[in-house]
Design a protein around this motif. Structure first.
Motif, mmCIF file in Angstrom:
data_model
loop_
_atom_site.group_PDB
_atom_site.id
_atom_site.type_symbol
_atom_site.label_atom_id
_atom_site.label_comp_id
_atom_site.label_asym_id
_atom_site.label_seq_id
_atom_site.Cartn_x
_atom_site.Cartn_y
_atom_site.Cartn_z
ATOM 1 N N GLN A 162 0.817 -1.214 0.000
ATOM 2 C CA GLN A 162 0.000 0.000 0.000
ATOM 3 C C GLN A 162 0.853 1.267 0.000
ATOM 4 O O GLN A 162 1.934 1.303 0.577
ATOM 5 C CB GLN A 162 -0.881 0.036 1.249
ATOM 6 N N ARG A 163 0.305 2.306 -0.616
ATOM 7 C CA ARG A 163 0.879 3.650 -0.517
ATOM 8 C C ARG A 163 -0.016 4.429 0.438
ATOM 9 O O ARG A 163 -1.127 4.829 0.068
ATOM 10 C CB ARG A 163 0.916 4.305 -1.900
ATOM 11 N N PRO A 164 0.408 4.650 1.675
ATOM 12 C CA PRO A 164 -0.469 5.300 2.655
ATOM 13 C C PRO A 164 -0.824 6.732 2.257
ATOM 14 O O PRO A 164 -0.167 7.343 1.410
ATOM 15 C CB PRO A 164 0.365 5.284 3.947
ATOM 16 N N LEU A 165 -1.850 7.248 2.901
ATOM 17 C CA LEU A 165 -2.260 8.636 2.714
ATOM 18 C C LEU A 165 -2.051 9.373 4.028
ATOM 19 O O LEU A 165 -2.476 8.887 5.087
ATOM 20 C CB LEU A 165 -3.737 8.718 2.309
ATOM 21 N N ALA A 166 -1.390 10.514 3.980
ATOM 22 C CA ALA A 166 -1.209 11.309 5.185
ATOM 23 C C ALA A 166 -2.560 11.803 5.694
ATOM 24 O O ALA A 166 -3.417 12.233 4.918
ATOM 25 C CB ALA A 166 -0.278 12.485 4.912
ATOM 26 N N ALA A 167 -2.748 11.749 7.004
ATOM 27 C CA ALA A 167 -4.044 12.079 7.602
ATOM 28 C C ALA A 167 -4.489 13.495 7.272
ATOM 29 O O ALA A 167 -5.690 13.767 7.157
ATOM 30 C CB ALA A 167 -3.971 11.893 9.117
ATOM 31 N N ARG A 168 -3.540 14.415 7.106
ATOM 32 C CA ARG A 168 -3.914 15.820 6.844
ATOM 33 C C ARG A 168 -4.732 15.956 5.571
ATOM 34 O O ARG A 168 -5.521 16.899 5.426
ATOM 35 C CB ARG A 168 -2.673 16.702 6.769
ATOM 36 N N ALA A 169 -4.576 15.023 4.638
ATOM 37 C CA ALA A 169 -5.308 15.115 3.374
ATOM 38 C C ALA A 169 -6.820 15.001 3.572
ATOM 39 O O ALA A 169 -7.599 15.490 2.747
ATOM 40 C CB ALA A 169 -4.830 14.034 2.413
ATOM 41 N N PHE A 170 -7.245 14.340 4.660
ATOM 42 C CA PHE A 170 -8.674 14.165 4.901
ATOM 43 C C PHE A 170 -9.366 15.464 5.325
ATOM 44 O O PHE A 170 -10.576 15.600 5.161
ATOM 45 C CB PHE A 170 -8.901 13.109 5.985
ATOM 46 N N SER A 171 -8.599 16.393 5.899
ATOM 47 C CA SER A 171 -9.220 17.591 6.472
ATOM 48 C C SER A 171 -8.999 18.849 5.638
ATOM 49 O O SER A 171 -9.583 19.894 5.942
ATOM 50 C CB SER A 171 -8.682 17.829 7.888
ATOM 51 N N GLU A 172 -8.180 18.778 4.592
ATOM 52 C CA GLU A 172 -7.934 19.956 3.768
ATOM 53 C C GLU A 172 -9.112 20.215 2.835
ATOM 54 O O GLU A 172 -9.626 19.291 2.190
ATOM 55 C CB GLU A 172 -6.661 19.766 2.937
ATOM 56 N N ALA A 173 -9.522 21.463 2.756
ATOM 57 C CA ALA A 173 -10.663 21.833 1.913
ATOM 58 C C ALA A 173 -10.223 22.047 0.470
ATOM 59 O O ALA A 173 -9.122 22.543 0.204
ATOM 60 C CB ALA A 173 -11.320 23.101 2.446
ATOM 61 N N ALA A 174 -11.092 21.670 -0.454
ATOM 62 C CA ALA A 174 -10.836 21.918 -1.876
ATOM 63 C C ALA A 174 -10.905 23.413 -2.141
ATOM 64 O O ALA A 174 -11.879 24.073 -1.771
ATOM 65 C CB ALA A 174 -11.857 21.181 -2.730
ATOM 66 N N SER A 175 -9.889 23.941 -2.787
ATOM 67 C CA SER A 175 -9.847 25.376 -3.081
ATOM 68 C C SER A 175 -10.651 25.733 -4.317
ATOM 69 O O SER A 175 -10.958 26.903 -4.560
ATOM 70 C CB SER A 175 -8.392 25.815 -3.269
ATOM 71 N N VAL A 176 -11.011 24.720 -5.114
ATOM 72 C CA VAL A 176 -11.736 24.924 -6.360
ATOM 73 C C VAL A 176 -12.397 23.600 -6.722
ATOM 74 O O VAL A 176 -12.007 22.548 -6.198
ATOM 75 C CB VAL A 176 -10.759 25.388 -7.479
ATOM 76 N N ALA A 177 -13.403 23.648 -7.574
ATOM 77 C CA ALA A 177 -14.055 22.424 -8.050
ATOM 78 C C ALA A 177 -14.067 22.460 -9.571
ATOM 79 O O ALA A 177 -14.897 23.132 -10.195
ATOM 80 C CB ALA A 177 -15.478 22.303 -7.502
ATOM 81 N N ALA A 178 -13.127 21.716 -10.176
ATOM 82 C CA ALA A 178 -12.947 21.790 -11.625
ATOM 83 C C ALA A 178 -14.161 21.307 -12.398
ATOM 84 O O ALA A 178 -14.371 21.713 -13.549
ATOM 85 C CB ALA A 178 -11.703 20.982 -12.033
ATOM 86 N N TRP A 179 -14.981 20.423 -11.789
ATOM 87 C CA TRP A 179 -16.152 19.916 -12.508
ATOM 88 C C TRP A 179 -17.170 21.004 -12.823
ATOM 89 O O TRP A 179 -18.068 20.793 -13.630
ATOM 90 C CB TRP A 179 -16.811 18.769 -11.738
ATOM 91 N N LYS A 180 -17.014 22.163 -12.199
ATOM 92 C CA LYS A 180 -17.937 23.264 -12.499
ATOM 93 C C LYS A 180 -17.683 23.851 -13.886
ATOM 94 O O LYS A 180 -18.573 24.487 -14.461
ATOM 95 C CB LYS A 180 -17.813 24.357 -11.429
ATOM 96 N N THR A 181 -16.477 23.650 -14.395
ATOM 97 C CA THR A 181 -16.125 24.243 -15.687
ATOM 98 C C THR A 181 -15.673 23.222 -16.720
ATOM 99 O O THR A 181 -15.444 23.595 -17.879
ATOM 100 C CB THR A 181 -15.011 25.287 -15.507
#
Length: 241
Positions: A162-181
């Motif tokens: 497995q390639r682990p995921l750092a826990a901080r990634a779960f709490s960071e907010a998306a700065s943009v949503a590309a699917w809107k464009t």
């Protein structure tokens, strides 16, 4: 850039996996004449991971179809704003809204069973006296939760690599949503035990995506590679390139 240049498909893997999770899809795409890049995602931070994938996309000459599996869906939600991205494809993925974190989106739905199987391991952070926290799946729980319909021998290999995921990634907010464009497609893995399929459905519906459902475990790329390739080819064919 030629108007009708064939797109390059950039495949973005998720947490607890690496780019080899696309091993059965890549031959399907290259046989159809598409160029493919499957970079290694650092899995350290949503914002930083997205910046890295955006740099990969910028280095491509010509149009890009950006594909994200699982956590990779969150990554492409940010990185997909690059000018040469023509379409987004989510595979059992998180389609975040601007200002939303993984934890917030997932927290609105019943747990899939993954939570109780997670393992938390400290790791040193360069330049800091505080450790970070890596999140992975208990090796003995991984096959059933992540890869129930994948060859059992391969599932064991995936579990221990497995390639682990750092826990901080779960709490960071998306700065943009590309699917809107950007035009977007979404695949729901209806037998997913890693992400509640309703999390996938909700994100895709909110984004107005073209959506398909496939009876598959979370690792749909290994379990149902032809269905995944078909969706990516549909997205590529709909962009006018």
């Amino acid at each position: 850039m030629a108007r009708h240049a064939r797109p390059t498909v950039v495949l973005v893997h998720g947490a607890f996996a690496d780019a080899s999770s696309f091993a059965r899809v890549i031959p399907e795409l290259t046989a159809a004449g598409l160029e493919v890049i499957a970079p290694a995602v650092p899995n350290r931070s949503l914002v930083d991971d997205a910046a890295y994938i955006a740099s990969v996309v910028r280095a491509v000459e010509g149009p890009v179809i950006l594909v994200g599996h699982s956590y990779g869906g969150a990554v492409i939600t940010l990185a997909g704003t690059e000018d040469n991205v023509r379409a987004l494809v989510y595979l059992a993925g998180y389609a975040l809204e601007e200002g939303e974190s993984l934890g917030e989106l997932q927290g609105g739905f019943p747990d899939s069973g993954l939570g109780e199987a997670l393992v938390y391991t400290p790791f040193p952070v360069a330049g800091s006296t505080e450790n970070g926290t890596d999140v992975s799946v208990a090796i003995d729980r991984f096959p059933a939760l992540f890869a129930a319909d994948v060859d059992p021998d391969l599932a064991v290999v995936l579990a221990v690599s497995q390639r682990p995921l750092a826990a901080r990634a779960f709490s960071e907010a998306a700065s943009v949503a590309a699917w809107k464009t950007k035009p977007s497609w979404g695949l729901v893995a209806s037998s997913d035990r890693t992400i509640n399929p309703d999390v996938e459905r909700y994100g895709y519906e909110r984004a107005g995506m073209t959506t398909v459902e496939v009876d598959s475990s979370h690792l749909v790329m290994l379990a149902q590679p032809k269905a995944v390739a078909e969706l990516i080819l549909e997205a590529a064919g709909s962009t006018g390139h």
